[in-house]
Design a protein around this motif. Structure first.
Motif, short mmCIF file in Angstrom:
data_model
loop_
_atom_site.label_atom_id
_atom_site.label_comp_id
_atom_site.label_asym_id
_atom_site.label_seq_id
_atom_site.Cartn_x
_atom_site.Cartn_y
_atom_site.Cartn_z
N CYS A 60 -12.91 0.00 20.29
CA CYS A 60 -12.67 1.15 21.16
C CYS A 60 -11.92 2.30 20.50
O CYS A 60 -12.07 3.44 20.90
N HIS A 61 -11.07 1.99 19.52
CA HIS A 61 -10.28 3.08 18.93
C HIS A 61 -10.01 2.83 17.45
O HIS A 61 -10.18 1.72 16.94
N SER A 62 -9.60 3.87 16.80
CA SER A 62 -9.28 3.85 15.37
C SER A 62 -8.04 3.00 15.13
O SER A 62 -7.13 2.94 15.96
N THR A 63 -7.97 2.39 13.96
CA THR A 63 -6.79 1.63 13.59
C THR A 63 -5.59 2.54 13.34
O THR A 63 -4.46 2.08 13.33
N LYS A 64 -5.85 3.83 13.18
CA LYS A 64 -4.74 4.77 13.00
C LYS A 64 -3.88 4.83 14.26
O LYS A 64 -2.69 5.11 14.19
N LEU A 65 -4.47 4.55 15.40
CA LEU A 65 -3.72 4.50 16.64
C LEU A 65 -2.71 3.34 16.61
O LEU A 65 -1.62 3.45 17.15
N ILE A 66 -3.08 2.26 15.95
CA ILE A 66 -2.17 1.12 15.81
C ILE A 66 -1.07 1.45 14.81
O ILE A 66 0.11 1.31 15.11
N SER A 67 -1.47 1.90 13.64
CA SER A 67 -0.47 2.12 12.57
C SER A 67 0.46 3.29 12.87
O SER A 67 1.54 3.37 12.30
N ALA A 68 0.09 4.17 13.78
CA ALA A 68 0.94 5.31 14.11
C ALA A 68 2.02 4.95 15.14
O ALA A 68 2.91 5.75 15.39
N ASN A 69 1.93 3.75 15.71
CA ASN A 69 2.87 3.36 16.76
C ASN A 69 3.71 2.16 16.33
O ASN A 69 3.29 1.37 15.50
N ARG A 70 4.88 2.05 16.93
CA ARG A 70 5.80 0.94 16.71
C ARG A 70 6.33 0.52 18.06
O ARG A 70 7.02 1.29 18.73
N PHE A 71 5.97 -0.69 18.48
CA PHE A 71 6.45 -1.22 19.75
C PHE A 71 6.97 -2.63 19.54
O PHE A 71 6.60 -3.32 18.60
N THR A 72 7.80 -3.07 20.46
CA THR A 72 8.21 -4.47 20.48
C THR A 72 7.02 -5.29 20.97
O THR A 72 6.01 -4.73 21.42
N ARG A 73 7.15 -6.60 20.93
CA ARG A 73 6.06 -7.46 21.43
C ARG A 73 5.76 -7.11 22.89
O ARG A 73 4.60 -6.97 23.27
N ASP A 74 6.81 -6.95 23.68
CA ASP A 74 6.62 -6.60 25.09
C ASP A 74 5.97 -5.22 25.23
O ASP A 74 5.12 -5.03 26.11
N GLY A 75 6.35 -4.30 24.37
CA GLY A 75 5.75 -2.96 24.40
C GLY A 75 4.26 -3.00 24.08
O GLY A 75 3.45 -2.34 24.75
N TRP A 76 3.86 -3.80 23.08
CA TRP A 76 2.45 -3.94 22.75
C TRP A 76 1.71 -4.60 23.91
O TRP A 76 0.58 -4.21 24.25
N LYS A 77 2.34 -5.60 24.54
CA LYS A 77 1.71 -6.27 25.68
C LYS A 77 1.50 -5.29 26.83
O LYS A 77 0.45 -5.30 27.48
N GLN A 78 2.48 -4.42 27.07
CA GLN A 78 2.34 -3.40 28.11
C GLN A 78 1.20 -2.44 27.78
O GLN A 78 0.46 -2.02 28.68
N LYS A 79 1.05 -2.09 26.50
CA LYS A 79 -0.06 -1.20 26.10
C LYS A 79 -1.40 -1.87 26.35
O LYS A 79 -2.35 -1.23 26.79
N ILE A 80 -1.47 -3.18 26.04
CA ILE A 80 -2.71 -3.92 26.29
C ILE A 80 -3.02 -3.93 27.79
O ILE A 80 -4.16 -3.66 28.20
N ARG A 81 -2.01 -4.19 28.62
CA ARG A 81 -2.21 -4.21 30.08
C ARG A 81 -2.63 -2.82 30.58
O ARG A 81 -3.48 -2.70 31.47
N TRP A 82 -2.06 -1.78 30.00
CA TRP A 82 -2.43 -0.42 30.38
C TRP A 82 -3.90 -0.14 30.04
O TRP A 82 -4.64 0.44 30.83
N MET A 83 -4.32 -0.58 28.83
CA MET A 83 -5.72 -0.38 28.43
C MET A 83 -6.65 -1.19 29.33
O MET A 83 -7.75 -0.74 29.66
N GLN A 84 -6.20 -2.39 29.74
CA GLN A 84 -7.02 -3.20 30.64
C GLN A 84 -7.14 -2.54 32.01
O GLN A 84 -8.22 -2.53 32.61
N ALA A 85 -6.05 -1.95 32.49
CA ALA A 85 -6.07 -1.31 33.81
C ALA A 85 -6.79 0.04 33.81
O ALA A 85 -7.45 0.39 34.79
N ASN A 86 -6.68 0.79 32.72
CA ASN A 86 -7.19 2.17 32.71
C ASN A 86 -8.42 2.42 31.85
O ASN A 86 -9.08 3.45 32.03
#
Length: 130
Positions: A60-86
Motif C-alpha cells: 500500500c505504501h512506500s517504505t520511506k513512510l516507515i523509515s521516516a517515522n519513529r514510534f514505540t511498539r504501542d505507537g506502531w500498533k496504533q498506526k496499524i489500527r488506524w490504517m485498518q480503520a481508515n
C-alpha cells in the motif's frame, strides 16, 4: 631564486603528505560510516522479520513512510489500527507480532542529546571588578 626553491620545497612536503592525509580521512570516514545493513530494494534495515514487513506494508505504501517515522511498539500498533480503520488494511493475524517486533527494534524513537545536561550544585562567587 631562493624564494622559488623554498616554495618548491614547501609544495613537495605538502604533496608528499597528501596520500597519508587522504588515507587517514578515508579511515576516519570508514570508521564513522553507518554500519547498519540496508536492503537495496526497500532501503529498510535488514533483519529476520524484514520479509514480513515487506509482505504486509509495501503493498500500500512506500517504505520511506516507515523509515521516516519513529514510534514505540504501542505507537506502531496504533498506526496499524488506524490504517485498518481508515484505509482497509487487513487483519495481520500471526504476522502482527513479527511486524511489530521489527518496527520496535529498528524504527523506535532514539534518544538524542541536543544540549549538555543542566549544571548542578553551582557555587557562585562574587566577581571582583576592581
Amino acid at each position: 631564486m631562493k624564494i622559488f626553491l623554498i616554495a618548491m620545497l614547501g609544495a613537495g612536503i605538502v604533496f608528499q603528505t597528501l596520500p597519508e592525509t587522504t588515507a587517514t580521512y578515508n579511515n576516519v570516514k570508514a570508521a564513522t560510516a553507518d554500519t547498519t545493513k540496508k536492503d537495496p530494494e526497500t532501503g529498510l534495515i535488514v533483519d529476520e522479520n524484514l520479509y514480513m514487513v515487506k509482505a504486509q506494508c509495501t503493498n500500500c505504501h512506500s517504505t520511506k513512510l516507515i523509515s521516516a517515522n519513529r514510534f514505540t511498539r504501542d505507537g506502531w500498533k496504533q498506526k496499524i489500527r488506524w490504517m485498518q480503520a481508515n484505509h482497509n488494511l487487513w487483519e495481520l493475524g500471526d504476522a502482527e507480532k513479527p511486524v511489530l517486533d521489527y518496527l520496535e527494534k529498528n524504527y523506535s524513537p532514539t534518544a538524542s542529546v541536543a544540549r549538555r545536561a543542566p549544571l548542578k550544585d553551582i557555587k557562585w562567587y562574587k566577581l571582583d571588578q576592581n
